[in-house]
Design a protein around this motif. Structure first.
Motif, mmCIF file in Angstrom:
data_model
loop_
_atom_site.group_PDB
_atom_site.id
_atom_site.type_symbol
_atom_site.label_atom_id
_atom_site.label_comp_id
_atom_site.label_asym_id
_atom_site.label_seq_id
_atom_site.Cartn_x
_atom_site.Cartn_y
_atom_site.Cartn_z
ATOM 1 N N ARG A 87 61.645 73.196 52.968
ATOM 2 C CA ARG A 87 61.308 71.824 52.576
ATOM 3 C C ARG A 87 60.070 71.394 53.354
ATOM 4 N NH1 ARG A 87 65.935 67.451 52.216
ATOM 5 N NH2 ARG A 87 66.223 68.570 50.271
ATOM 6 N N ASP A 89 57.333 68.384 54.085
ATOM 7 C CA ASP A 89 57.112 66.943 54.013
ATOM 8 C C ASP A 89 55.745 66.658 54.629
ATOM 9 O OD1 ASP A 89 57.056 64.198 54.115
ATOM 10 O OD2 ASP A 89 58.894 63.985 55.264
ATOM 11 N N GLU A 147 60.502 70.615 48.005
ATOM 12 C CA GLU A 147 61.101 71.905 48.292
ATOM 13 C C GLU A 147 60.362 73.015 47.562
ATOM 14 O OE1 GLU A 147 65.229 71.622 47.323
ATOM 15 O OE2 GLU A 147 65.662 70.397 49.084
#
Length: 152
Positions: A87, A89, A147
C-alpha cells in the motif's frame, strides 16, 4: 478507466523489480495533462519528459496560479503491507482556487522526480477539471493509500 480510477503503467512493475523506485525516500510529483493524450497502462516506457518511449509532459496543462510547471510535489510518501498487498500513500493533494490556475486538467500523472522521471501512476479525473472555479483536492482513497500487487 473511469473517474477516480488509479492505474499503474505496466512498465512500473518492471521498474520496481529493477529497484528503480524508492517509494518512501524518493521525490514524486502529481502533474496534470490535458485531453490531448489518453494515458494507458500499456503505454511503452512512460516518462515525464524525454528518455522513454512515451512523454506525457508534452500534454501538460498550462502552468499558472497555484499550479507550477511539472506539478505538485507529494509529501511524506509511505509504503505498508496490508493483507499481502503493498500500500502506497503519497499524501493528499490540495490546490487552492486561483483565477490563473489551469482550466483543462483531464488526467493526473504521478512520476518519480529523479533524473529519469518514470511514471508510477495514471489517474482518470473523469472529465476536464477547471481549477479556476474551485479548489482541487485528491486523496488516494478512504484509507489514504493506493494498493498495488495481488493479494496473497
Amino acid at each position: 478507466m473511469a473517474a477516480g480510477d488509479v492505474d499503474n503503467p505496466q512498465q512500473f512493475y518492471a521498474d520496481i523489480q529493477q529497484a528503480l523506485h524508492d517509494l518512501e525516500l524518493g521525490t514524486y510529483k502529481f502533474a496534470f495533462v490535458t485531453s490531448a493524450i489518453t494515458p494507458a497502462a500499456n503505454d511503452p516506457d512512460p516518462r515525464w519528459g524525454a528518455g522513454g518511449s512515451t512523454d506525457y509532459s508534452t500534454a501538460e496543462v498550462t502552468p499558472g496560479g497555484n499550479y507550477a510547471a511539472g506539478g505538485v510535489t507529494l509529501l511524506n510518501p509511505t509504503v505498508t503491507l496490508v493483507s499481502g498487498r503493498g500500500r502506497t500513500d503519497f499524501g493528499d493533494v490540495d490546490i487552492v482556487q486561483d483565477a490563473a490556475n489551469p482550466n483543462n486538467a483531464r488526467w493526473a500523472i504521478v512520476y518519480n522526480d529523479d533524473a529519469n522521471k518514470r511514471v508510477t501512476h495514471i489517474i482518470d479525473l473523469g472529465s476536464n477539471i477547471d481549477l479556476t472555479s474551485g479548489p482541487f483536492a485528491w486523496s488516494w482513497n478512504t484509507s489514504g493509500a493506493h494498493e498495488i500487487g495481488a493479494a496473497a
